[in-house]
Design a protein around this motif. Structure first.
Motif, PDB file in Angstrom:
ATOM      1  N   SER A 269      27.304  42.338  44.204  1.00 21.05           N
ATOM      2  CA  SER A 269      28.559  42.258  43.443  1.00 21.05           C
ATOM      3  C   SER A 269      29.295  43.593  43.437  1.00 21.05           C
ATOM      4  O   SER A 269      30.533  43.631  43.362  1.00 21.05           O
ATOM      5  CB  SER A 269      28.295  41.783  42.018  1.00 21.05           C
ATOM      6  N   TYR A 270      28.547  44.687  43.533  1.00 26.66           N
ATOM      7  CA  TYR A 270      29.157  46.018  43.586  1.00 26.66           C
ATOM      8  C   TYR A 270      30.026  46.164  44.832  1.00 26.66           C
ATOM      9  O   TYR A 270      31.198  46.570  44.739  1.00 26.66           O
ATOM     10  CB  TYR A 270      28.047  47.062  43.575  1.00 26.66           C
ATOM     11  N   PHE A 271      29.482  45.818  45.990  1.00 27.47           N
ATOM     12  CA  PHE A 271      30.281  45.939  47.216  1.00 27.47           C
ATOM     13  C   PHE A 271      31.381  44.883  47.282  1.00 27.47           C
ATOM     14  O   PHE A 271      32.428  45.124  47.892  1.00 27.47           O
ATOM     15  CB  PHE A 271      29.386  45.897  48.455  1.00 27.47           C
ATOM     16  N   ALA A 272      31.176  43.745  46.645  1.00 25.75           N
ATOM     17  CA  ALA A 272      32.256  42.753  46.562  1.00 25.75           C
ATOM     18  C   ALA A 272      33.430  43.327  45.765  1.00 25.75           C
ATOM     19  O   ALA A 272      34.598  43.129  46.124  1.00 25.75           O
ATOM     20  CB  ALA A 272      31.742  41.470  45.919  1.00 25.75           C
ATOM     21  N   LEU A 273      33.112  44.065  44.689  1.00 24.86           N
ATOM     22  CA  LEU A 273      34.160  44.700  43.890  1.00 24.86           C
ATOM     23  C   LEU A 273      34.869  45.791  44.694  1.00 24.86           C
ATOM     24  O   LEU A 273      36.109  45.886  44.675  1.00 24.86           O
ATOM     25  CB  LEU A 273      33.557  45.291  42.619  1.00 24.86           C
ATOM     26  N   LEU A 274      34.113  46.623  45.408  1.00 22.73           N
ATOM     27  CA  LEU A 274      34.738  47.644  46.240  1.00 22.73           C
ATOM     28  C   LEU A 274      35.639  47.011  47.302  1.00 22.73           C
ATOM     29  O   LEU A 274      36.739  47.517  47.574  1.00 22.73           O
ATOM     30  CB  LEU A 274      33.669  48.513  46.915  1.00 22.73           C
TER      31      LEU A 274
END
Length: 399
Positions: A151-156
């Motif tokens: 989810s972190y890289f999806a947000l980025l």
């Protein structure tokens, strides 16, 4: 800093683990870090976690104030203003020293803050490799707001690429392949598919920007900006021919360069918190303190700690011809809070935010740590010592 976890980590540590850890980072990123990575992460106990989060909330409240842009109208040097500034930065970071309060408890003290990206991709990689090669309790987390690696890289991706195709977005820097932080650029490309491009590689046609990719000219619709503009301003004559970025261009900035100045040392005097040392613009200082040795003098416009005076004297103040461009800040006393097998060390914690356009406020997402055995953390000190360098923190949940 969590005694039981620290003791176990130090006891179990081997140099073979550390070498395998560095090799794991290099294998995923494509090359080894060009800077020293510390032998250990930082373990943050629950009480300190709560204090850091409270400090962050109080600082963010200042930035969210309706008059913030008016308050910071003089923060941006006239010659470095870039058109089409948006309503908020997409990235911002807040740096704290780890100190002790009068009761001897660990507490954060604000050092600096920036409306600018940090090593957002690399820090996830480092934290994960720490977990892979060392025993990090599952009760500690490097993420915030319920995020995980996916989810972190999806947000980025949402914030940096948005509705564009990855090839329409570039990570812009000055000579990116010569930067010590280039491993973050390469890992960003690996995770998001965007290229690191030097300012000298930009091609301008009218108000549009292009770059060459695999022999094709591609229009740039978004710039993930890693250029520090006052640093660019100092060295632009050495770069040769390049696009002048201080003009109207049909491109979206992530984060817009003006936020580097608005959210910076400039706002330290506006922050009133027990976790923020008292600060004044030098030209607004009501009276010169008799104990100047307890203050630091910081230029508003500097790079990598250049120009910061740790031990201030009256003579230093007398030499300054532009006091409006300097901050006098009460000195922070770092605590030697990290026990290492080779003696105690100091540390700073950087709290990393992402601010999507869909969010009314910035989201705390990750962190960065710096470990040092000198009082000038983050400034080149020659050959690095063991158990110092760049790191990350794992946080015990605030109670």
């Amino acid at each position: 800093m969590i005694p039981s976890i620290r003791s176990t980590y130090n006891h179990q540590f081997t140099h073979r683990q550390y070498e395998d850890f560095l090799s794991g980072i290099a294998a995923e990123a494509g090359e080894a870090p060009a800077f020293k990575v510390a032998e250990t992460p930082v373990f943050i106990p629950a009480q300190l976690t709560a204090r850091i989060q409270q400090a962050c909330d109080e600082i963010v409240a200042v930035i969210l104030h309706p008059d913030f842009k008016q308050q910071t109208r003089d923060a941006i040097p006239h010659e470095l203003k870039v058109p089409h500034e948006n309503d908020h930065p997409h990235f911002m970071v807040i740096d704290f020293a780890v100190c002790r309060d009068e009761a001897g408890d660990l507490t954060p003290k604000l050092i600096e803050l920036q409306g600018f990206p940090s090593l957002y991709a690399f820090q996830e990689l480092m934290a994960r490799q720490f977990r892979t090669h060392f025993t990090i309790p599952d009760t500690l987390c490097n993420f915030f707001n319920g995020l995980n690696a996916t989810s972190y890289f999806a947000l980025l991706k949402e914030v940096i690429i948005g509705p564009c195709e990855p090839e329409e977005v570039v990570l812009l820097e000055v000579k990116p392949h010569e930067q010590k932080t280039r491993i973050d650029f390469y890992y960003t490309e690996h995770k998001l598919g965007i290229k690191a491009v030097c300012i000298t590689e930009l091609i301008q046609e009218g108000k549009k920007l292009y770059y060459e990719l695999d022999g094709k000219r591609i229009q740039i619709k978004r710039i993930y900006n890693r250029v520090i503009f006052d640093d660019l301003h100092r060295q632009q004559e050495l770069l040769g021919k390049h696009v002048h970025l201080f003009q109207e261009l049909e491109v979206e900035w992530i984060t817009h360069p003006n936020w580097f100045y608005r959210i910076s040392k400039y706002i330290l005097p506006f922050i009133h918190s027990e976790y923020a040392p008292k600060s004044w613009f030098l030209h607004e200082l009501p009276v010169i303190p008799a104990d100047l040795e307890n203050y630091v003098l910081k230029p508003l416009f500097s790079f990598a700690g250049q120009g910061v005076l740790i031990d201030v004297t009256q003579e230093d103040l007398d030499k300054i011809s532009d006091p409006e461009n300097w901050i006098l800040q009460h000195k922070v006393q770092y605590a030697p809070a990290i026990e290492t097998p080779e003696g105690p060390a100091y540390c700073e914690i950087r709290m990393m935010y992402v601010w999507p356009d869909s969010s009314p406020s910035p989201l705390l997402v990750h962190n960065l740590a710096r470990i040092s055995k000198s009082k000038m953390i983050g400034v080149s000190q020659g050959k690095p010592q063991n158990w110092t360098g760049g790191s990350c923190a794992f946080f015990e949940q605030a109670l």
